[in-house]
Design an enzyme around this catalytic site. Structure first.
Site, PDB file in Angstrom:
ATOM      1  N   ASP A 184       0.864  -1.188   0.000  1.00  0.00           N
ATOM      2  CA  ASP A 184       0.000   0.000   0.000  1.00  0.00           C
ATOM      3  C   ASP A 184       0.899   1.235   0.000  1.00  0.00           C
ATOM      4  O   ASP A 184       1.522   1.555   1.013  1.00  0.00           O
ATOM      5  CB  ASP A 184      -0.907  -0.016   1.230  1.00  0.00           C
ATOM      6  CG  ASP A 184      -1.807   1.220   1.314  1.00  0.00           C
ATOM      7  OD1 ASP A 184      -1.848   1.987   0.332  1.00  0.00           O
ATOM      8  OD2 ASP A 184      -2.456   1.401   2.356  1.00  0.00           O
ATOM      9  N   ASN A 226      -0.651   8.078   0.973  1.00  0.00           N
ATOM     10  CA  ASN A 226      -0.273   9.487   0.936  1.00  0.00           C
ATOM     11  C   ASN A 226       0.725   9.842   2.028  1.00  0.00           C
ATOM     12  O   ASN A 226       1.512  10.786   1.879  1.00  0.00           O
ATOM     13  CB  ASN A 226      -1.520  10.370   1.086  1.00  0.00           C
ATOM     14  CG  ASN A 226      -2.433  10.280  -0.114  1.00  0.00           C
ATOM     15  OD1 ASN A 226      -2.013  10.539  -1.229  1.00  0.00           O
ATOM     16  ND2 ASN A 226      -3.684   9.888   0.107  1.00  0.00           N
ATOM     17  N   LYS A 255       3.303   0.754   3.307  1.00  0.00           N
ATOM     18  CA  LYS A 255       3.334  -0.430   4.158  1.00  0.00           C
ATOM     19  C   LYS A 255       3.076  -1.661   3.297  1.00  0.00           C
ATOM     20  O   LYS A 255       2.563  -1.544   2.183  1.00  0.00           O
ATOM     21  CB  LYS A 255       2.330  -0.345   5.307  1.00  0.00           C
ATOM     22  CG  LYS A 255       0.916   0.084   4.916  1.00  0.00           C
ATOM     23  CD  LYS A 255       0.754   1.571   4.952  1.00  0.00           C
ATOM     24  CE  LYS A 255      -0.696   2.021   4.787  1.00  0.00           C
ATOM     25  NZ  LYS A 255      -0.823   3.439   4.470  1.00  0.00           N
ATOM     26  N   TYR A 270     -19.412   2.423 -10.713  1.00  0.00           N
ATOM     27  CA  TYR A 270     -18.881   3.759 -10.447  1.00  0.00           C
ATOM     28  C   TYR A 270     -18.757   4.486 -11.784  1.00  0.00           C
ATOM     29  O   TYR A 270     -18.238   3.927 -12.753  1.00  0.00           O
ATOM     30  CB  TYR A 270     -17.507   3.636  -9.760  1.00  0.00           C
ATOM     31  CG  TYR A 270     -17.030   4.877  -9.048  1.00  0.00           C
ATOM     32  CD1 TYR A 270     -17.570   5.249  -7.832  1.00  0.00           C
ATOM     33  CD2 TYR A 270     -16.012   5.655  -9.587  1.00  0.00           C
ATOM     34  CE1 TYR A 270     -17.104   6.376  -7.147  1.00  0.00           C
ATOM     35  CE2 TYR A 270     -15.542   6.788  -8.916  1.00  0.00           C
ATOM     36  CZ  TYR A 270     -16.094   7.145  -7.703  1.00  0.00           C
ATOM     37  OH  TYR A 270     -15.644   8.253  -7.051  1.00  0.00           O
ATOM     38  N   GLY A 282     -10.111   5.749  -6.211  1.00  0.00           N
ATOM     39  CA  GLY A 282      -8.912   5.471  -5.426  1.00  0.00           C
ATOM     40  C   GLY A 282      -8.667   3.986  -5.269  1.00  0.00           C
ATOM     41  O   GLY A 282      -9.578   3.221  -4.933  1.00  0.00           O
ATOM     42  N   ASP A 300      -7.029   2.490  -3.009  1.00  0.00           N
ATOM     43  CA  ASP A 300      -7.219   2.073  -1.627  1.00  0.00           C
ATOM     44  C   ASP A 300      -8.683   1.772  -1.326  1.00  0.00           C
ATOM     45  O   ASP A 300      -8.987   0.877  -0.527  1.00  0.00           O
ATOM     46  CB  ASP A 300      -6.683   3.139  -0.674  1.00  0.00           C
ATOM     47  CG  ASP A 300      -7.278   4.520  -0.934  1.00  0.00           C
ATOM     48  OD1 ASP A 300      -7.753   4.781  -2.065  1.00  0.00           O
ATOM     49  OD2 ASP A 300      -7.248   5.365  -0.015  1.00  0.00           O
ATOM     50  N   ARG A 301      -9.578   2.476  -2.001  1.00  0.00           N
ATOM     51  CA  ARG A 301     -11.007   2.238  -1.787  1.00  0.00           C
ATOM     52  C   ARG A 301     -11.419   0.900  -2.408  1.00  0.00           C
ATOM     53  O   ARG A 301     -12.245   0.172  -1.845  1.00  0.00           O
ATOM     54  CB  ARG A 301     -11.826   3.391  -2.364  1.00  0.00           C
ATOM     55  CG  ARG A 301     -11.532   4.722  -1.669  1.00  0.00           C
ATOM     56  CD  ARG A 301     -12.152   5.909  -2.385  1.00  0.00           C
ATOM     57  NE  ARG A 301     -13.599   5.927  -2.255  1.00  0.00           N
ATOM     58  CZ  ARG A 301     -14.380   6.828  -2.857  1.00  0.00           C
ATOM     59  NH1 ARG A 301     -13.825   7.772  -3.614  1.00  0.00           N
ATOM     60  NH2 ARG A 301     -15.689   6.796  -2.698  1.00  0.00           N
ATOM     61  N   ASP A 361     -12.662   4.263   6.092  1.00  0.00           N
ATOM     62  CA  ASP A 361     -11.200   4.223   6.071  1.00  0.00           C
ATOM     63  C   ASP A 361     -10.677   5.551   6.601  1.00  0.00           C
ATOM     64  O   ASP A 361     -10.837   6.594   5.968  1.00  0.00           O
ATOM     65  CB  ASP A 361     -10.698   3.982   4.647  1.00  0.00           C
ATOM     66  CG  ASP A 361      -9.188   3.743   4.599  1.00  0.00           C
ATOM     67  OD1 ASP A 361      -8.515   3.943   5.630  1.00  0.00           O
ATOM     68  OD2 ASP A 361      -8.679   3.376   3.521  1.00  0.00           O
ATOM     69  N   THR A 384      -5.232   9.390   5.521  1.00  0.00           N
ATOM     70  CA  THR A 384      -4.971  10.810   5.301  1.00  0.00           C
ATOM     71  C   THR A 384      -6.274  11.522   4.966  1.00  0.00           C
ATOM     72  O   THR A 384      -6.525  12.642   5.401  1.00  0.00           O
ATOM     73  CB  THR A 384      -3.949  10.996   4.169  1.00  0.00           C
ATOM     74  OG1 THR A 384      -2.755  10.272   4.486  1.00  0.00           O
ATOM     75  CG2 THR A 384      -3.615  12.458   3.979  1.00  0.00           C
TER      76      THR A 384
END
Length: 218
Positions: free
Chosen positions: A9, A12, A16, A81, A88, A90-91, A111, A114
């Site tokens: 991951d 921002n 990690k 979507y 994103g 991460d989403r 979540d 940032t």
């Protein structure tokens, strides 16, 4: 021998990574570096999947285009979507993680990174959600904007901050205010609500008075 998966991951704030095999976690590292990537690839020859929302140039130089997660990656869920190319990564990853925890239920996914994201996974389909500034970003905005009023157009301006007992905890006067840093007598002020009063004299001699409540959280 079970396949080893390396999930990275690039966020921002930090990068990690975790190693998985046989349905279990082998290792988790934060922050994750290019040197660790080389070491883990040499030791485990893993399959790599990267969620990228931030930047890590040194690590990215070692990655292949096919390593990156996006809406075209083979996923166990559908994505409903309007502009999936702007969604994103991460989403997407969080939605797939929720699906892996329990299938065939609806998930509201929060979540707290940032940025704060809230997304809906229903009927095994990502339905979208919202994104807003994260906790630290909100605190910085409060400090930079709420407790340091602009004084453009004034010949003088005074700012006073009181606690809920009416005790003056900060005062400043001038035309280039620094703003309150959340300290009282060189000690961190208690979390809670405060009242800020501002009054000043404009170039035209008019007196302006304003007040607002502020919340201090540290």
């Amino acid at each position: 021998m079970d396949t080893v998966n390396l999930c990275i991951d690039i966020g921002n704030t930090t990068t990690k990574a975790a190693l998985y095999s046989g349905g279990g976690e082998m290792a988790y590292i934060k922050p994750f570096t290019a040197e660790l990537f080389k070491e883990w690839v040499s030791m485990h020859s893993p399959r790599v999947l990267v969620s990228k929302t931030g930047s890590n140039p040194e690590l990215e130089d070692l990655l292949q285009d096919s390593d990156y997660l996006d809406h075209n990656t083979a996923l166990p869920i559908q994505i409903d979507y309007k502009t999936p190319d702007t969604l994103g990564r991460d989403r997407i990853a969080a939605a797939v993680g929720a699906y892996a925890l329990q299938k065939d239920v609806s998930w509201l996914i929060l979540d707290l990174g940032t940025c704060l994201t809230i997304d809906l996974l229903a009927d095994n389909t990502f339905r979208g959600g919202l994104i807003s500034p994260g906790v630290q970003m909100r605190f910085r905005a409060m400090n930079d904007v709420v407790t340091r009023p602009l004084s453009r157009g004034f010949t003088s301006i005074r700012m006073s901050i009181f606690d809920t007992w009416g005790v003056l905890v900060y005062f400043e006067e001038g035309t280039a205010l620094e703003g309150w840093n959340g300290f009282v007598n060189d000690k961190t002020a208690e979390n809670g609500n405060y009242i800020m009063y501002v009054d000043g004299i404009t170039f035209f001699g008019k007196e302006v008075k304003k007040s607002t409540s502020i919340t201090l959280l540290k």
